[in-house]
Write an enzyme that holds these catalytic residues in place. Structure first.
Site, PDB file in Angstrom:
ATOM      1  CE  LYS A  41      -5.461  -6.424   5.077  1.00 41.29           C
ATOM      2  NZ  LYS A  41      -4.329  -7.188   5.608  1.00 41.29           N
ATOM      3  N   GLY A  80      -0.291 -11.327   8.768  1.00 44.08           N
ATOM      4  CA  GLY A  80       1.022 -10.921   9.284  1.00 44.08           C
ATOM      5  C   GLY A  80       0.879  -9.853  10.352  1.00 44.08           C
ATOM      6  CB  SER A  95       8.357  -3.173   9.143  1.00 46.58           C
ATOM      7  OG  SER A  95       7.258  -3.891   9.663  1.00 46.58           O
ATOM      8  CG  ASP A 148      -0.119  -3.089   1.724  1.00 40.47           C
ATOM      9  OD1 ASP A 148       0.863  -3.851   1.638  1.00 40.47           O
ATOM     10  OD2 ASP A 148      -0.652  -2.804   2.819  1.00 40.47           O
TER      11      ASP A 148
HETATM   12  C1  S3P Z   1       0.741  -3.159   7.657  1.00 43.24           C
HETATM   13  C2  S3P Z   1       1.991  -2.742   7.325  1.00 43.24           C
HETATM   14  C3  S3P Z   1       2.657  -3.126   6.070  1.00 43.24           C
HETATM   15  C4  S3P Z   1       1.625  -3.601   5.046  1.00 43.24           C
HETATM   16  C5  S3P Z   1       0.636  -4.564   5.608  1.00 43.24           C
HETATM   17  C6  S3P Z   1      -0.115  -3.935   6.768  1.00 43.24           C
HETATM   18  C7  S3P Z   1       0.216  -2.770   8.983  1.00 43.24           C
HETATM   19  O1  S3P Z   1       3.548  -4.190   6.344  1.00 43.24           O
HETATM   20  O2  S3P Z   1       2.271  -4.169   3.935  1.00 43.24           O
HETATM   21  O3  S3P Z   1      -0.295  -4.941   4.617  1.00 43.24           O
HETATM   22  O4  S3P Z   1      -0.993  -2.872   9.219  1.00 43.24           O
HETATM   23  O5  S3P Z   1       1.032  -2.372   9.804  1.00 43.24           O
HETATM   24  P1  S3P Z   1       5.017  -3.898   6.959  1.00 43.24           P
HETATM   25  O6  S3P Z   1       4.819  -3.166   8.215  1.00 43.24           O
HETATM   26  O7  S3P Z   1       5.616  -5.239   7.209  1.00 43.24           O
HETATM   27  O8  S3P Z   1       5.732  -3.126   5.896  1.00 43.24           O
END
Ligand code: S3P
Length: 423
Positions: free
Chosen positions: A19, A89, A161, A311
Protein backbone atom coordinates in the site's frame (compact mmCIF):
# COMPACT_ATOMS: atom_id res chain seq x y z
CA UNK A 1 -2.42 -21.81 29.19
CA UNK A 2 -1.94 -21.25 25.52
CA UNK A 3 -4.75 -22.07 23.10
CA UNK A 4 -3.89 -25.13 21.09
CA UNK A 5 -7.18 -26.26 19.58
CA UNK A 6 -6.83 -24.11 16.45
CA UNK A 7 -6.38 -25.75 13.06
CA UNK A 8 -2.84 -25.34 11.69
CA UNK A 9 -2.26 -23.10 8.67
CA UNK A 10 -0.26 -24.41 5.72
CA UNK A 11 0.58 -23.29 2.24
CA UNK A 12 2.04 -20.71 -0.09
CA UNK A 13 0.13 -17.51 -0.75
CA UNK A 14 0.48 -14.04 -2.22
CA UNK A 15 -0.68 -10.67 -1.06
CA UNK A 16 -1.46 -7.72 -3.28
CA UNK A 17 1.02 -4.88 -3.85
CA UNK A 18 2.33 -2.85 -0.94
CA UNK A 19 0.00 0.00 0.00
CA UNK A 20 2.69 2.52 0.97
CA UNK A 21 4.67 1.89 -2.22
CA UNK A 22 1.52 2.00 -4.39
CA UNK A 23 0.38 5.40 -3.08
CA UNK A 24 3.79 6.86 -3.82
CA UNK A 25 4.17 5.19 -7.21
CA UNK A 26 0.82 6.57 -8.40
CA UNK A 27 1.30 10.10 -7.09
CA UNK A 28 4.90 10.39 -8.27
CA UNK A 29 4.01 9.00 -11.71
CA UNK A 30 1.30 11.69 -11.93
CA UNK A 31 4.01 14.32 -11.49
CA UNK A 32 6.22 12.97 -14.27
CA UNK A 33 6.05 14.14 -17.86
CA UNK A 34 7.23 10.74 -19.02
CA UNK A 35 5.03 7.62 -19.07
CA UNK A 36 5.21 5.22 -16.11
CA UNK A 37 4.36 1.51 -15.88
CA UNK A 38 3.36 0.02 -12.56
CA UNK A 39 2.73 -3.71 -12.11
CA UNK A 40 1.13 -5.33 -9.09
CA UNK A 41 -0.48 -2.19 -7.67
CA UNK A 42 -2.19 -2.55 -4.28
CA UNK A 43 -5.84 -3.56 -4.22
CA UNK A 44 -6.16 -1.73 -0.88
CA UNK A 45 -9.22 0.53 -0.85
CA UNK A 46 -7.09 3.40 0.48
CA UNK A 47 -5.06 3.46 -2.73
CA UNK A 48 -8.16 4.31 -4.77
CA UNK A 49 -8.00 7.75 -3.18
CA UNK A 50 -4.51 8.24 -4.61
CA UNK A 51 -5.63 6.97 -8.04
CA UNK A 52 -8.53 9.45 -8.07
CA UNK A 53 -6.20 12.22 -6.94
CA UNK A 54 -3.73 11.42 -9.74
CA UNK A 55 -6.57 11.86 -12.25
CA UNK A 56 -7.60 15.12 -10.63
CA UNK A 57 -4.01 16.30 -10.98
CA UNK A 58 -4.45 15.80 -14.73
CA UNK A 59 -2.74 12.42 -15.17
CA UNK A 60 -4.05 9.90 -17.70
CA UNK A 61 -4.41 6.38 -16.24
CA UNK A 62 -4.90 3.23 -18.31
CA UNK A 63 -5.09 -0.36 -17.02
CA UNK A 64 -3.65 -2.76 -19.58
CA UNK A 65 -2.56 -6.40 -19.31
CA UNK A 66 -2.28 -6.22 -15.53
CA UNK A 67 -0.25 -3.02 -15.69
CA UNK A 68 -1.19 0.51 -14.83
CA UNK A 69 0.09 3.02 -17.35
CA UNK A 70 0.23 6.59 -16.10
CA UNK A 71 1.15 9.72 -17.98
CA UNK A 72 1.38 12.87 -15.91
CA UNK A 73 -0.03 16.14 -17.22
CA UNK A 74 2.46 18.57 -18.73
CA UNK A 75 1.36 21.00 -16.05
CA UNK A 76 -0.73 20.59 -12.90
CA UNK A 77 -4.22 22.14 -13.26
CA UNK A 78 -4.35 25.84 -12.32
CA UNK A 79 -7.83 26.24 -10.83
CA UNK A 80 -9.04 25.13 -7.40
CA UNK A 81 -8.62 21.39 -6.81
CA UNK A 82 -10.80 19.70 -4.19
CA UNK A 83 -9.71 16.14 -3.41
CA UNK A 84 -11.54 13.58 -1.29
CA UNK A 85 -8.89 11.40 0.40
CA UNK A 86 -11.42 8.97 1.86
CA UNK A 87 -9.81 7.38 4.93
CA UNK A 88 -6.27 7.52 3.56
CA UNK A 89 -3.85 9.54 5.70
CA UNK A 90 -1.00 8.80 3.30
CA UNK A 91 -2.96 10.26 0.37
CA UNK A 92 -3.80 13.42 2.30
CA UNK A 93 -0.33 14.09 3.70
CA UNK A 94 1.53 13.34 0.46
CA UNK A 95 -0.88 15.50 -1.53
CA UNK A 96 -0.44 18.35 0.94
CA UNK A 97 3.24 18.45 -0.08
CA UNK A 98 2.45 18.25 -3.80
CA UNK A 99 -0.27 20.90 -3.71
CA UNK A 100 1.69 23.32 -1.50
CA UNK A 101 4.21 23.58 -4.34
CA UNK A 102 1.56 24.13 -7.06
CA UNK A 103 0.54 27.75 -7.56
CA UNK A 104 -3.18 27.87 -6.76
CA UNK A 105 -5.80 26.93 -4.17
CA UNK A 106 -6.80 23.43 -3.13
CA UNK A 107 -8.84 21.66 -0.49
CA UNK A 108 -8.04 18.22 0.93
CA UNK A 109 -10.81 16.50 2.81
CA UNK A 110 -11.90 12.99 3.75
CA UNK A 111 -14.15 10.74 5.81
CA UNK A 112 -14.90 11.65 9.45
CA UNK A 113 -12.21 9.16 10.53
CA UNK A 114 -9.56 11.03 8.52
CA UNK A 115 -10.90 14.40 9.70
CA UNK A 116 -10.05 13.32 13.26
CA UNK A 117 -6.32 12.85 12.54
CA UNK A 118 -3.54 15.38 13.18
CA UNK A 119 -2.54 17.46 10.14
CA UNK A 120 -0.50 20.28 11.69
CA UNK A 121 2.52 18.00 11.45
CA UNK A 122 2.54 18.58 7.67
CA UNK A 123 1.06 22.08 7.75
CA UNK A 124 3.78 23.55 9.99
CA UNK A 125 6.80 22.79 7.76
CA UNK A 126 4.88 23.54 4.54
CA UNK A 127 4.06 27.00 5.93
CA UNK A 128 7.74 27.40 6.72
CA UNK A 129 8.43 26.73 3.03
CA UNK A 130 6.04 29.57 2.11
CA UNK A 131 2.67 27.90 1.46
CA UNK A 132 -0.52 28.99 3.19
CA UNK A 133 -2.06 25.94 4.85
CA UNK A 134 -5.19 26.33 6.95
CA UNK A 135 -6.39 23.48 9.08
CA UNK A 136 -9.78 23.04 10.76
CA UNK A 137 -9.98 23.54 14.56
CA UNK A 138 -7.70 21.14 16.40
CA UNK A 139 -5.28 21.07 13.46
CA UNK A 140 -7.46 18.64 11.50
CA UNK A 141 -8.69 18.23 7.91
CA UNK A 142 -10.06 19.77 5.77
CA UNK A 143 -6.83 21.41 4.70
CA UNK A 144 -7.13 24.61 2.68
CA UNK A 145 -3.90 25.14 0.82
CA UNK A 146 -2.76 28.14 -1.17
CA UNK A 147 0.23 26.81 -2.99
CA UNK A 148 2.98 29.05 -4.32
CA UNK A 149 6.62 28.99 -5.33
CA UNK A 150 8.19 27.54 -2.21
CA UNK A 151 11.65 27.92 -0.72
CA UNK A 152 13.58 24.87 0.43
CA UNK A 153 14.06 24.45 4.18
CA UNK A 154 16.15 22.37 6.52
CA UNK A 155 13.71 20.53 8.78
CA UNK A 156 14.18 18.03 11.59
CA UNK A 157 11.11 15.84 12.00
CA UNK A 158 9.66 16.27 15.50
CA UNK A 159 7.60 13.06 15.05
CA UNK A 160 9.06 10.06 13.26
CA UNK A 161 6.68 10.01 10.30
CA UNK A 162 7.36 8.75 6.79
CA UNK A 163 4.26 10.61 5.62
CA UNK A 164 5.55 13.97 6.82
CA UNK A 165 9.03 13.27 5.43
CA UNK A 166 7.48 12.36 2.10
CA UNK A 167 5.26 15.46 1.99
CA UNK A 168 8.33 17.66 2.44
CA UNK A 169 10.38 15.84 -0.20
CA UNK A 170 7.49 16.18 -2.65
CA UNK A 171 7.17 19.89 -1.85
CA UNK A 172 10.94 20.14 -2.26
CA UNK A 173 10.64 18.89 -5.87
CA UNK A 174 9.06 22.21 -6.78
CA UNK A 175 10.85 24.51 -4.31
CA UNK A 176 13.70 26.87 -4.92
CA UNK A 177 16.96 25.68 -3.37
CA UNK A 178 17.41 22.49 -1.44
CA UNK A 179 14.99 20.92 1.00
CA UNK A 180 16.64 18.78 3.64
CA UNK A 181 14.68 16.55 6.00
CA UNK A 182 16.39 15.07 9.04
CA UNK A 183 14.95 11.99 10.68
CA UNK A 184 16.34 11.22 14.14
CA UNK A 185 14.65 7.79 14.00
CA UNK A 186 14.53 6.00 10.62
CA UNK A 187 11.16 5.58 8.91
CA UNK A 188 10.12 3.74 5.75
CA UNK A 189 12.11 5.04 2.77
CA UNK A 190 9.87 4.28 -0.23
CA UNK A 191 9.60 7.91 -1.33
CA UNK A 192 13.37 8.30 -1.47
CA UNK A 193 13.77 5.05 -3.40
CA UNK A 194 11.12 5.87 -5.99
CA UNK A 195 12.35 9.44 -6.42
CA UNK A 196 15.86 8.09 -7.02
CA UNK A 197 14.46 5.56 -9.53
CA UNK A 198 12.81 8.48 -11.37
CA UNK A 199 16.10 10.33 -11.62
CA UNK A 200 15.70 12.86 -8.81
CA UNK A 201 19.00 13.87 -7.27
CA UNK A 202 18.38 12.60 -3.76
CA UNK A 203 21.28 13.11 -1.36
CA UNK A 204 21.55 11.12 1.81
CA UNK A 205 23.73 11.99 4.76
CA UNK A 206 24.21 10.90 8.34
CA UNK A 207 25.53 12.97 11.26
CA UNK A 208 25.56 11.88 14.87
CA UNK A 209 23.19 9.04 14.06
CA UNK A 210 20.66 11.32 12.36
CA UNK A 211 19.81 10.53 8.73
CA UNK A 212 19.21 13.46 6.38
CA UNK A 213 17.63 13.40 2.94
CA UNK A 214 18.08 16.32 0.56
CA UNK A 215 16.31 17.15 -2.69
CA UNK A 216 16.20 20.10 -5.09
CA UNK A 217 13.92 21.18 -7.94
CA UNK A 218 13.62 18.25 -10.31
CA UNK A 219 11.86 17.09 -13.48
CA UNK A 220 10.99 13.49 -12.78
CA UNK A 221 11.54 10.75 -15.34
CA UNK A 222 9.09 7.88 -15.79
CA UNK A 223 8.80 5.01 -13.30
CA UNK A 224 8.94 1.34 -14.25
CA UNK A 225 8.04 -0.62 -11.14
CA UNK A 226 6.94 -4.04 -9.97
CA UNK A 227 5.29 -3.37 -6.61
CA UNK A 228 6.30 -6.08 -4.11
CA UNK A 229 3.65 -7.72 -1.93
CA UNK A 230 2.43 -5.65 1.00
CA UNK A 231 4.76 -6.07 3.98
CA UNK A 232 2.03 -5.29 6.51
CA UNK A 233 -0.51 -7.69 4.97
CA UNK A 234 2.20 -10.37 4.88
CA UNK A 235 2.89 -9.61 8.55
CA UNK A 236 -0.70 -10.57 9.41
CA UNK A 237 -0.25 -13.98 7.75
CA UNK A 238 3.20 -14.40 9.32
CA UNK A 239 1.65 -13.68 12.71
CA UNK A 240 -1.12 -16.21 12.03
CA UNK A 241 1.51 -18.87 11.29
CA UNK A 242 3.47 -17.95 14.40
CA UNK A 243 0.35 -18.11 16.57
CA UNK A 244 -1.25 -21.38 15.53
CA UNK A 245 0.68 -24.51 16.58
CA UNK A 246 1.81 -26.73 13.69
CA UNK A 247 1.57 -23.95 11.09
CA UNK A 248 3.99 -23.18 8.26
CA UNK A 249 3.12 -20.42 5.79
CA UNK A 250 5.05 -18.90 2.90
CA UNK A 251 4.11 -15.50 1.53
CA UNK A 252 5.64 -15.10 -1.93
CA UNK A 253 7.28 -11.97 -3.33
CA UNK A 254 6.82 -9.71 -0.33
CA UNK A 255 8.52 -6.37 0.21
CA UNK A 256 11.75 -6.91 2.12
CA UNK A 257 12.73 -3.27 2.07
CA UNK A 258 14.89 -3.09 5.23
CA UNK A 259 12.68 -0.31 6.62
CA UNK A 260 9.74 -2.76 6.63
CA UNK A 261 11.23 -6.01 7.93
CA UNK A 262 11.53 -5.16 11.65
CA UNK A 263 8.41 -7.21 12.38
CA UNK A 264 10.02 -10.34 10.91
CA UNK A 265 13.09 -9.76 13.08
CA UNK A 266 10.87 -9.36 16.12
CA UNK A 267 8.94 -12.50 15.24
CA UNK A 268 12.14 -14.52 15.23
CA UNK A 269 13.23 -12.89 18.52
CA UNK A 270 9.92 -14.13 19.91
CA UNK A 271 10.89 -17.65 18.86
CA UNK A 272 9.09 -18.22 15.54
CA UNK A 273 11.15 -19.74 12.73
CA UNK A 274 11.44 -17.10 9.98
CA UNK A 275 13.15 -17.69 6.64
CA UNK A 276 13.63 -14.99 4.01
CA UNK A 277 14.51 -16.19 0.50
CA UNK A 278 16.78 -14.46 -2.02
CA UNK A 279 15.54 -11.04 -2.91
CA UNK A 280 14.97 -9.55 -6.35
CA UNK A 281 13.63 -6.25 -7.62
CA UNK A 282 15.46 -3.00 -8.26
CA UNK A 283 13.95 0.04 -6.59
CA UNK A 284 12.02 -2.05 -4.10
CA UNK A 285 13.24 -5.55 -3.14
CA UNK A 286 10.92 -8.57 -2.79
CA UNK A 287 11.48 -12.09 -1.46
CA UNK A 288 9.54 -15.14 -0.30
CA UNK A 289 9.04 -15.23 3.47
CA UNK A 290 8.30 -18.44 5.37
CA UNK A 291 7.16 -18.54 8.98
CA UNK A 292 6.79 -21.67 11.13
CA UNK A 293 5.18 -21.86 14.53
CA UNK A 294 7.43 -22.41 17.54
CA UNK A 295 6.66 -21.67 21.20
CA UNK A 296 6.77 -17.90 21.66
CA UNK A 297 8.51 -15.80 24.32
CA UNK A 298 8.02 -12.17 25.37
CA UNK A 299 10.02 -9.28 23.85
CA UNK A 300 10.53 -5.58 24.47
CA UNK A 301 9.92 -2.94 21.81
CA UNK A 302 11.39 0.53 22.35
CA UNK A 303 10.91 3.92 20.68
CA UNK A 304 13.80 3.47 18.21
CA UNK A 305 12.10 0.42 16.67
CA UNK A 306 8.54 1.74 16.64
CA UNK A 307 8.47 3.57 13.26
CA UNK A 308 9.84 0.47 11.52
CA UNK A 309 6.96 -1.73 12.64
CA UNK A 310 4.35 0.81 13.64
CA UNK A 311 1.50 -0.82 11.70
CA UNK A 312 2.43 -4.26 13.05
CA UNK A 313 2.34 -3.33 16.76
CA UNK A 314 -1.27 -4.50 17.24
CA UNK A 315 -0.12 -7.90 15.94
CA UNK A 316 2.69 -7.85 18.50
CA UNK A 317 0.02 -7.37 21.18
CA UNK A 318 -1.84 -10.47 20.02
CA UNK A 319 1.34 -12.54 19.68
CA UNK A 320 2.22 -11.52 23.25
CA UNK A 321 -0.96 -13.15 24.55
CA UNK A 322 0.52 -16.49 23.44
CA UNK A 323 4.12 -15.78 24.51
CA UNK A 324 5.76 -16.75 27.79
CA UNK A 325 6.42 -13.64 29.90
CA UNK A 326 5.56 -9.96 29.67
CA UNK A 327 5.92 -8.19 26.35
CA UNK A 328 6.39 -4.44 26.74
CA UNK A 329 5.88 -1.89 23.94
CA UNK A 330 7.03 1.67 24.75
CA UNK A 331 7.50 4.90 22.83
CA UNK A 332 4.55 4.09 20.59
CA UNK A 333 2.32 7.10 21.37
CA UNK A 334 1.85 7.53 17.59
CA UNK A 335 -0.49 4.54 17.71
CA UNK A 336 -3.06 6.81 19.30
CA UNK A 337 -3.16 8.92 16.08
CA UNK A 338 -3.74 6.16 13.55
CA UNK A 339 -7.16 5.44 11.99
CA UNK A 340 -8.34 5.02 15.61
CA UNK A 341 -6.51 5.04 18.94
CA UNK A 342 -4.90 1.65 18.45
CA UNK A 343 -3.52 1.42 22.00
CA UNK A 344 -6.87 1.66 23.74
CA UNK A 345 -8.71 -0.23 20.96
CA UNK A 346 -6.24 -3.12 21.16
CA UNK A 347 -6.20 -3.23 24.96
CA UNK A 348 -9.98 -3.14 25.18
CA UNK A 349 -10.46 -5.90 22.59
CA UNK A 350 -7.77 -8.25 23.91
CA UNK A 351 -8.98 -7.82 27.49
CA UNK A 352 -12.51 -8.75 26.43
CA UNK A 353 -11.04 -11.99 25.09
CA UNK A 354 -9.38 -12.74 28.42
CA UNK A 355 -5.86 -11.42 27.78
CA UNK A 356 -3.76 -9.80 30.50
CA UNK A 357 -3.13 -6.31 29.04
CA UNK A 358 -1.97 -3.12 30.70
CA UNK A 359 -2.40 0.08 28.76
CA UNK A 360 0.27 2.81 29.13
CA UNK A 361 0.32 6.36 27.78
CA UNK A 362 2.63 5.42 24.91
CA UNK A 363 2.32 1.66 24.69
CA UNK A 364 1.12 -1.50 26.36
CA UNK A 365 2.28 -4.55 28.29
CA UNK A 366 0.84 -8.02 27.71
CA UNK A 367 1.56 -11.04 29.89
CA UNK A 368 1.10 -14.49 28.47
CA UNK A 369 0.40 -17.13 27.65
CA UNK A 370 -3.37 -16.97 28.07
CA UNK A 371 -6.13 -19.07 26.60
CA UNK A 372 -8.29 -16.61 24.69
CA UNK A 373 -12.02 -17.05 25.17
CA UNK A 374 -15.19 -16.52 23.22
CA UNK A 375 -16.22 -12.87 22.97
CA UNK A 376 -17.48 -9.98 20.88
CA UNK A 377 -15.01 -7.23 20.03
CA UNK A 378 -15.16 -4.02 18.03
CA UNK A 379 -12.44 -2.83 15.67
CA UNK A 380 -13.97 0.67 15.91
CA UNK A 381 -13.54 1.10 12.16
CA UNK A 382 -9.85 0.21 12.07
CA UNK A 383 -8.65 -2.31 9.47
CA UNK A 384 -5.58 -3.41 11.44
CA UNK A 385 -7.48 -4.04 14.70
CA UNK A 386 -10.15 -5.90 12.72
CA UNK A 387 -7.48 -8.27 11.36
CA UNK A 388 -5.85 -8.75 14.77
CA UNK A 389 -9.19 -9.67 16.35
CA UNK A 390 -9.99 -11.98 13.43
CA UNK A 391 -6.71 -13.82 14.08
CA UNK A 392 -7.64 -14.03 17.77
CA UNK A 393 -10.75 -15.86 16.57
CA UNK A 394 -8.48 -18.63 15.23
CA UNK A 395 -7.25 -19.20 18.78
CA UNK A 396 -10.29 -18.62 20.97
CA UNK A 397 -12.25 -21.74 21.77
CA UNK A 398 -15.69 -21.13 20.32
CA UNK A 399 -14.82 -18.12 18.19
CA UNK A 400 -14.88 -14.35 18.36
CA UNK A 401 -17.46 -12.00 16.84
CA UNK A 402 -15.60 -9.05 15.31
CA UNK A 403 -17.49 -5.87 14.47
CA UNK A 404 -16.07 -3.76 11.64
CA UNK A 405 -14.43 -6.44 9.46
CA UNK A 406 -15.67 -4.48 6.43
CA UNK A 407 -12.84 -2.00 7.09
CA UNK A 408 -10.21 -4.68 6.42
CA UNK A 409 -10.54 -3.79 2.73
CA UNK A 410 -8.87 -0.44 3.47
CA UNK A 411 -5.56 -2.31 3.31
CA UNK A 412 -6.10 -6.06 2.64
CA UNK A 413 -9.36 -6.87 0.80
CA UNK A 414 -8.28 -10.50 0.22
CA UNK A 415 -7.54 -11.16 3.90
CA UNK A 416 -10.29 -13.71 4.56
CA UNK A 417 -9.91 -15.56 1.26
CA UNK A 418 -6.13 -15.86 1.69
CA UNK A 419 -6.56 -17.05 5.27
CA UNK A 420 -9.15 -19.64 4.15
CA UNK A 421 -6.76 -20.89 1.47
CA UNK A 422 -4.24 -21.75 4.20
CA UNK A 423 -6.60 -23.89 6.29
C1 S3P B 1 2.80 5.24 6.15
C2 S3P B 1 3.50 5.64 7.24
C3 S3P B 1 3.07 5.37 8.62
C4 S3P B 1 2.06 4.22 8.64
C5 S3P B 1 0.99 4.35 7.61
C6 S3P B 1 1.61 4.40 6.22
C7 S3P B 1 3.30 5.64 4.82
O1 S3P B 1 2.44 6.53 9.12
O2 S3P B 1 1.48 4.11 9.92
O3 S3P B 1 0.12 3.24 7.67
O4 S3P B 1 2.88 5.07 3.80
O5 S3P B 1 4.12 6.55 4.79
P1 S3P B 1 3.32 7.76 9.71
O6 S3P B 1 4.22 8.19 8.64
O7 S3P B 1 2.34 8.83 10.04
O8 S3P B 1 4.01 7.20 10.91
Amino acid sequence: MSSSGARALHGVCRVSGDKSISHRAVLLAALSFEPSRIRGLATARDCRASLRAAEQLGAALVQKDGELLIRGAAELPRGEVAIDCGRSGTTMRLLAGILAARVGPSVLDGDPQLRARPMERVAVPLREMGASVETAPGGRAPLRIQGRKLAGIHYRLPVASAQVKSALLLAGLGAEGRTVVEEPVPTRDHTERLLAAMGAGIEEGRREGVRSIGIGPTRLGGLDLEVPGDASSAAVLAAAAALVPGSCVTVAAVSVNPTRTAFLTLLSQMGAAVEVGDSGGEAEPAADVTVRHRPLRAVEVGADMVPLLVDELPLVGLLATQAEGTTVVKGAGELRFKEVDRISGLAEGLRLLGADVEEGPDGFAVTGPTRLRVGAVDSKGDHRLAMVFSLAALLADGGVAVAGTEFIGDSFPEFFSVLRSLR
